[in-house]
Design an enzyme around this catalytic site. Structure first.
Site, mmCIF file in Angstrom:
data_model
loop_
_atom_site.group_PDB
_atom_site.id
_atom_site.type_symbol
_atom_site.label_atom_id
_atom_site.label_comp_id
_atom_site.label_asym_id
_atom_site.label_seq_id
_atom_site.Cartn_x
_atom_site.Cartn_y
_atom_site.Cartn_z
ATOM 1 N N ARG A 89 0.340 -1.231 -5.047
ATOM 2 C CA ARG A 89 -0.275 -0.832 -5.178
ATOM 3 C C ARG A 89 -0.130 0.315 -5.613
ATOM 4 N NH1 ARG A 89 -5.340 -1.308 -1.662
ATOM 5 N NH2 ARG A 89 -4.242 0.061 -0.290
ATOM 6 N N ARG A 105 -18.548 -2.173 4.762
ATOM 7 C CA ARG A 105 -17.978 -3.026 5.516
ATOM 8 C C ARG A 105 -17.330 -2.720 7.178
ATOM 9 N NH1 ARG A 105 -13.790 -2.196 2.258
ATOM 10 N NH2 ARG A 105 -11.620 -1.038 2.961
ATOM 11 N N ASN A 126 -12.537 -6.462 -0.450
ATOM 12 C CA ASN A 126 -12.984 -6.052 0.471
ATOM 13 C C ASN A 126 -13.740 -5.483 -0.088
ATOM 14 O OD1 ASN A 126 -10.954 -7.525 2.254
ATOM 15 N ND2 ASN A 126 -10.220 -6.208 2.731
ATOM 16 N N ASP A 127 -12.917 -4.682 -0.360
ATOM 17 C CA ASP A 127 -14.179 -3.534 -1.343
ATOM 18 C C ASP A 127 -15.216 -4.419 -2.424
ATOM 19 O OD1 ASP A 127 -13.285 -0.754 -0.283
ATOM 20 O OD2 ASP A 127 -11.517 -0.823 -1.826
ATOM 21 N N ARG A 187 0.880 -0.916 0.179
ATOM 22 C CA ARG A 187 0.310 -0.077 -0.049
ATOM 23 C C ARG A 187 0.635 1.687 0.717
ATOM 24 N NH1 ARG A 187 -2.191 -3.507 3.727
ATOM 25 N NH2 ARG A 187 -4.099 -4.361 3.562
ATOM 26 N N GLU A 242 -11.559 -4.680 -7.698
ATOM 27 C CA GLU A 242 -12.407 -4.063 -6.367
ATOM 28 C C GLU A 242 -14.321 -3.683 -6.947
ATOM 29 O OE1 GLU A 242 -10.047 -1.875 -3.629
ATOM 30 O OE2 GLU A 242 -9.013 -1.012 -6.278
ATOM 31 N N CYS A 280 -6.145 -10.204 -2.674
ATOM 32 C CA CYS A 280 -4.746 -10.171 -2.070
ATOM 33 C C CYS A 280 -6.004 -9.185 -0.607
ATOM 34 C CB CYS A 280 -4.707 -8.247 -2.483
ATOM 35 S SG CYS A 280 -5.454 -7.120 -3.504
#
Length: 958
Positions: free
Chosen positions: A724, A855, A844-845, A688, A821, A892
Site C-alpha cells: 500500500r 471504530r 475497517n475503514d 503498510r 475503503e 485485508c
C-alpha cells in the site's frame, strides 16, 4: 454559560430608588419561574455587602451563595430604566442585568459585559433604546479577541528555510482551529518578509476563522540570504481585530528583544510577547478568592495597584495573554482569574529603583494573598487539584450473562479475575532544595531507562521491542528534562515538576490530531508514571501465581510487555481502544483482550470467575456451570484446531471442495515478512509502507526505500507482495510533513489525497517499489481512493515510470489496484474495475464510513461490525464489478480473520484473504471446514438480515 437574549429584556421600567429596582428585578425572576420569593432577600443582602454597579450605567445584581437554594433554574433578566435609578454608591443606573445562577455562572455574564465598559456612548444608548433586540445587542456583542497563546507556538521546528517555518506556523494555526486550509495554502504561496532581529512575517486573510498570531522558530541556526533566521510569525488577519497583535509584535521589535526568541522556551516567548521585557521585575501570587477575581475583589486589586504610583502590569501566569494594566478594572476583570490560578505582576526594572519596584510588587501581592476584601482560605494544591471523583453509582455486573466490550485481541480465556487498581502517587508539590530534587530526578530517570532496557531485552515480538524502544527515546527527550528542571528551579518537587512536564507534553500531543495521536499521548504518560513510581517508591501489587485474567482501568504498553504470558490468560480494561499500543502489543503477544468495558469492571472482586472472548469483545462474570463447561469445551476445541492448523500451515489454502482462496499476511514492517512466510502466508496482502516513513526524521530517499522493500521481497521468495502506498494524514501525521488540524481527519487530507499534494514523494515511492521488485511479483494499491479520477492521476505517473525504468531494472509482473475503503468507491466499482488491476477491501475503514461509527469510539466501536449487511452489500457490489472485468478482489481488514465472516466473504466471491501473520494458519484451517455451496448460502443468508447482530445470530444458528 449564561447568555443574553432579546426575550429576557424588559423595556421602560420605573423605580423610585435602588431598593425598588431590586424588588422589580426579583419579581421578574420569580415571574419567569427562575427563583422563589426568598431570592429577593438574597439580592438585597448581596447589595449590602458591596455595590454591584459595573460601570456605564449597568448594574449586575445577583444573590449570595446562601440564596442559591432559592434558584429553581439558571437564567438572566435585563431591566431597562430609561429615566435612570440613583444607586446607593452614587452612580446612575439605566440597566439591571439580574442573574439567577445555581453556581458561578454570573461570572460569565460579567466577563461578557466588560467589553461595553470602555465605550463612551453605551450609557446613553442603553437609556434611549426602544427595542429589546437593541439592548441585547449592545450588551452581548463582544469584540472578537485575536489569539496568541502557547498553542499557536511551534518552537524548535526542524525546518530548512523560512518558507518551511512559515508553513509550520500556518499549520499550527490550523491545528488550533483559527484558520481553514485555504489560509495554509495562501501562506505556502508567499515569501516571508524580514522584520529584523532574525524575525520574519507572513500574513493572510483568506480562510481566517479567528484572528491569531503564530510563531515558528527553528531547531537549529538558519540564515535567509545574508540575514539571520530565528523564526517566522504567521498572522491570520481579520478586520481590525488583529491590530492588537501587530502592536505587540511592534513593541517587541522596538524593545530590541527579537533576538531573545532564538532558542527560547514557550514561557519566555510568551513573556516577551506579553510585553514583559527581559529586565522586568516579576512576582507571582495565587488567587485565593472562592469565586476568583469578580467585580469586588478586582476593584480592591485595582485600588492597591493605583496606590503604588507606578505602572504595574498583570497577566495570568499559566495563560498566555497580554499583560494588562493592573489599574484598569475592566482589564483586570477580563483576565477571568479563578481560584488557584497564578497572577504574574511585572514592573519595568529600568523605570524605577529596584527597591521601590520590589516594595510595589510586594504590596499588590500581599493584597491578593489577604483576599482583596474577602475572607479567603489557604490553597492546598494537593487537595484542590486532586479532588476525589464524585461518587458514581455503578450497577453491579450481572452474573452469567455476556457483557459487551471492544474486541482488541482475538482468543478465548477462562480464569479468575485479578483487578489491578491504579496506584495513587502521593508527593509534596514544593521542595526547598532544587539541587537535591535534580539529583533525585536524575537517579529516577536512570533507573527508568535501565528498566526499559531490560524490558526491551526480554520483549517477545517485533512490535513489543519497537514500542518499548520508543519509550526509551521518550525518556531521554531533552525537552522533557528541561521542562522538569525549570519547574524544580521554581520550587517544585521532582515529582510535581516531572509530572507537570509529562502532562503538558501529552496534552500538546493530544491537540495535534485525532484518536491515534491521543493514544500515543498515553504512551508518554506511561513513561511518566514509570519515573513517578520510582520517585514515589510506589510498586504495583503482585499478581497471583496461578493463571488469571488481568482487569485494569487501562494498561500502558510497558504494563503489557511486563506480563507473564504463562499466567496471564487475558486482558479486560475499563478504558482504551482497539488501536492503542497496549492492544497492539496484546495481539503481538497472543493474549486475548477486550477493552473499553466501562468502569464497573473495576468493581470486580479478585478471584471472580471470568470468561473473556477477545474475538467478539465480550466477557462473562461468574458464569454458570453449564456456560463454563461450554466455554471450556470451546477452548479445548480451539487449542486442538490451532495445533492442527499449525501442522498444516504450509498447505495450499482452499475450501473443502477445492475452491481456491489465497491467504496472505498483513504486515506493518518489512522485517516481519520472513515470520509471515514461516507461518504459512502465501504472500503479503498488505504491506503498510508508512512504517519506513515514520522511522525517519525526513522523507526516506530512493535507496533507503529500495533496501527496506527488498527485505520483504527477498523473504517472500517469489510469493506476491501487495504494497500500500503511503497512508498518512490528519490522524497519522508525519513530523516532517505538517498537515493542518482538521475537525474530522478521517474525512480530510489523508491517503492518496495527501500523497497527490506532493507527487514527488509518491513518485519516489513508486520508483523504489518497482526497482526493489525486479523479477518478482508486485502489486501496488492506493489507499482512500474515492473515484476513478484519483486513480487516473496516479496511473499517469505510474505509466511514466514504467517507460523510464528499463525492464531489466524493475518489476515486470506488476499490477496497480485500489483499496475499497470509501463507500463511493464500492458504489462506483464498475467504472473503477474497467481501469484498475485489482481491488483490496479495507473492511475497517469501509465499515466506519458506511456506518458513520468511529471504530475507536469508546461507546460505539462495539457496533462497528463489518458483518453489517450494508457493508456486505458494498463488498458484493465490488466483487461483482471486478469479476465482470476479470479482476481479483482481496479483503485485508480485520473481517478477513473473523471465523464467522470467512465463509460469508468466500460466498460473496472474494479471491484473497489477508490477515495478521498469527492468524494465517487458523484462516487456512477455517476455509477447509466448508465448501463453496455452503459459503454462498451463508452469504445469501447474511445479506437478508437487517442488522449485524441479526447476521451473527443467523449464522450461529446454522
Amino acid at each position: 454559560m449564561l447568555t443574553l437574549h432579546p426575550d429576557d429584556v424588559l423595556l421602560a421600567c420605573r423605580a423610585d430608588d435602588w431598593r425598588g429596582a431590586l424588588d422589580a428585578a426579583a419579581e421578574t425572576l420569580q415571574r419567569g419561574g427562575l427563583v422563589t420569593a426568598g431570592y429577593r432577600d438574597g439580592l438585597h443582602t448581596r447589595e449590602a455587602q458591596s455595590s454591584t454597579f459595573l460601570g456605564n450605567a449597568i448594574a449586575i445584581p445577583h444573590g449570595t451563595a446562601e440564596s442559591r437554594e432559592h434558584v429553581k433554574a439558571t437564567g438572566v433578566r435585563v431591566l431597562q430604566f430609561p429615566e435612570g435609578v440613583d444607586w446607593h454608591d452614587g452612580n446612575r443606573v439605566h440597566v439591571l442585568v439580574t442573574i439567577a445562577a445555581q453556581n458561578d455562572e454570573h461570572l460569565d455574564i460579567l466577563r461578557q459585559l466588560t467589553h461595553v465598559l470602555d465605550r463612551d456612548d453605551v450609557a446613553e444608548r442603553l437609556a434611549a433604546a426602544d427595542s429589546r433586540a437593541e439592548i441585547a445587542g449592545l450588551l452581548s456583542k463582544a469584540a472578537v479577541e485575536a489569539r496568541l497563546d502557547a498553542d499557536t507556538l511551534c518552537l524548535g521546528f526542524p525546518a530548512r528555510d523560512a518558507s518551511e517555518l512559515a508553513l509550520a506556523a500556518a499549520a499550527r494555526l490550523r491545528q488550533a482551529g483559527c484558520v481553514e486550509s485555504a489560509f495554509v495554502a495562501a501562506v505556502a504561496n508567499q515569501a516571508p518578509r524580514a522584520l529584523g532581529q532574525g524575525l520574519w512575517l507572513v500574513t493572510g486573510e483568506q480562510g481566517v476563522i479567528t484572528p491569531a498570531l503564530a510563531l515558528a522558530t527553528s531547531a537549529s541556526p538558519l540564515t535567509a540570504g545574508d540575514s539571520p533566521l530565528t523564526g517566522v510569525f504567521c498572522l491570520a488577519a481579520q478586520g481590525d481585530a488583529h491590530r492588537g497583535l501587530l502592536e505587540r509584535l511592534v513593541t517587541l521589535l522596538e524593545s530590541g528583544e527579537g533576538h531573545a526568541l532564538a532558542g527560547a522556551d514557550a514561557a519566555t516567548v510568551m513573556a516577551r510577547l506579553a510585553g514583559e521585557s527581559a529586565t522586568a521585575l516579576t512576582r507571582r501570587v495565587r488567587v485565593l478568592n472562592a469565586h476568583g477575581l469578580h467585580a469586588r475583589p478586582a476593584k480592591q486589586l485595582v485600588q492597591a495597584a493605583r496606590a503604588q504610583g507606578v505602572a504595574i502590569r498583570v497577566r495570568l501566569a499559566e495563560g498566555s495573554g497580554q499583560a494588562v494594566s493592573a489599574t484598569s478594572l475592566t482589564k483586570v476583570i477580563n483576565l477571568g482569574a479563578r481560584r488557584g490560578q497564578l497572577l504574574q505582576f511585572s514592573l519595568d526594572g529600568n523605570d524605577i529603583p529596584a527597591g521601590e519596584a520590589e516594595r510595589a510588587l510586594e504590596a499588590v501581592c500581599r493584597a491578593v494573598t489577604e483576599g482583596l476584601g474577602e475572607a479567603v482560605a489557604p490553597f492546598d494544591e494537593s487537595r484542590e487539584h486532586h479532588l476525589p471523583e464524585p461518587e458514581v453509582v455503578i450497577e453491579p455486573l450481572p452474573e452469567d450473562a455476556p457483557q459487551a466490550a471492544v474486541a482488541a485481541s482475538p482468543g478465548l480465556a477462562i480464569a479468575p479475575a485479578f483487578v489491578l487498581r491504579t496506584p495513587r502517587f502521593a508527593y509534596p508539590e514544593r521542595a526547598a532544595d532544587p539541587a537535591a530534587e535534580n539529583r533525585r530526578l536524575d537517579a529516577a530517570l536512570r533507573e527508568g531507562a535501565d528498566q526499559l532496557e531490560a524490558l526491551v531485552g526480554q520483549a517477545r515480538g517485533g512490535e513489543v521491542a519497537q514500542i518499548l524502544s520508543m519509550h526509551e527515546e521518550m525518556l531521554t527527550d531533552p525537552e522533557l528534562h528541561q521542562a522538569a528542571r525549570e519547574g524544580i528551579a521554581e520550587g517544585a518537587s521532582a515529582e510535581a515538576a516531572w509530572w507537570h512536564a509529562i502532562e503538558t507534553a501529552a496534552h500538546a500531543q493530544e491537540m495535534l490530531a485525532d484518536r491515534l495521536l491521543a493514544e500515543r499521548a498515553a504512551d508518554l504518560r506511561d513513561v511518566g508514571r514509570r519515573v513517578l513510581g520510582i520517585l514515589c517508591r510506589v510498586e504495583l501489587p503482585e499478581p497471583p501465581d496461578a493463571p488469571y485474567i488481568l482487569v485494569a482501568d487501562d494498561l500502558g504498553p510497558s504494563d503489557v510487555a511486563r506480563l507473564d504470558t504463562a499466567r496471564v490468560r487475558g486482558l479486560l480494561t475499563a478504558r482504551g481502544g482497539a488501536t492503542a499500543h497496549s492492544a497492539i502489543l496484546a495481539r503481538a503477544l497472543g493474549i486475548p483482550a477486550a477493552v473499553g468495558a466501562g468502569e464497573r469492571v473495576l468493581r470486580l472482586e479478585n478471584d471472580t470467575p471470568l470468561i473473556l472472548d477477545g474475538d467478539r469483545g465480550r466477557y462473562t462474570v461468574a458464569p454458570s456451570d453449564e456456560r463454563l463447561a461450554a466455554a471450556e469445551q470451546r477452548l479445548a476445541d480451539q487449542r486442538r484446531r490451532e495445533a492442527e492448523a499449525w501442522e498444516a500451515r504450509f498447505a495450499e489454502a482452499h475450501t473443502r471442495d477445492g475452491h481456491r482462496v489465497e491467504v496472505a499476511a498483513n504486515l506493518g514492517n518489512a522485517a516481519h515478512a520472513l515470520d509471515a512466510v514461516e507461518r504459512g502466508a502465501e504472500g503479503i496482502g498488505l504491506l503498510r509502507t508508512e512504517f519506513i516513513f515514520m522511522a525517519h526524521a525526513s522523507a526516506p530517499d530512493l535507496e533507503t526505500q529500495i533496501a527496506e522493500y527488498r527485505e520483504a521481497i527477498d523473504a517472500l521468495d517469489g510469493r506476491p507482495l501487495v504494497a500500500r502506498t503511503l497512508d498518512v494524514g490528519g490522524d497519522k501525521p508525519l513530523p516532517y510533513w505538517p498537515v493542518p488540524k482538521e475537525d474530522n481527519p478521517f474525512l480530510g487530507l489523508r491517503g492518496i489525497r495527501l500523497a497527490l499534494t506532493r507527487p514527488e514523494v509518491l513518485e519516489t515511492q513508486l520508483r523504489a517499489l518497482l526497482m526493489a521488485s525486479r523479477s518478482r511479483p508486485l502489486r501496488i494499491m492506493l489507499p482512500m481512493v474515492k473515484d476513478v479520477g484519483e486513480f487516473r492521476a496516479v496511473r499517469t505517473l505510474f505509466d511514466r515510470l514504467l517507460d523510464e525504468i528499463p525492464e531489466a531494472e524493475r518489476a515486470t509482473d506488476v499490477q496497480l489496484g485500489v483499496m475499497i475503503e470509501v463507500p463511493s468507491a464500492a458504489l462506483l466499482a464498475p467504472s473503477l474495475a474497467a481501469e484498475v488491476d485489482f481491488f483490496s477491501v479495507g473492511t475497517n475503514d469501509l465499515t466506519q464510513y458506511a456506518l458513520a461509527i468511529d471504530r475507536g469510539h469508546p461507546d460505539l466501536s462495539a457496533q462497528s461490525d463489518g458483518l453489517h449487511p450494508a457493508v456486505l452489500r458494498l463488498i458484493e457490489m465490488t466483487v461483482a464489478a471486478a469479476h465482470a472485468q476479470g479482476k481479483w478482489v482481496g479483503v485485508c481488514g480485520e473481517l478477513a480473520s473473523d471465523a464467522t465472516a470467512v465463509p460469508v466473504l468466500v460466498g460473496l466471491g472474494v479471491d484473497e484473504l489477508s490477515v495478521s501473520a498469527r492468524q494465517v494458519p487458523l484462516v487456512k484451517a477455517r476455509l477447509a471446514e466448508f465448501d463453496l455451496a455452503e459459503a454462498r448460502a451463508q452469504a445469501t443468508l447474511a445479506l437478508a438480515q437487517p442488522t449485524a447482530e441479526a447476521v451473527r445470530d443467523a449464522l450461529e444458528v446454522r
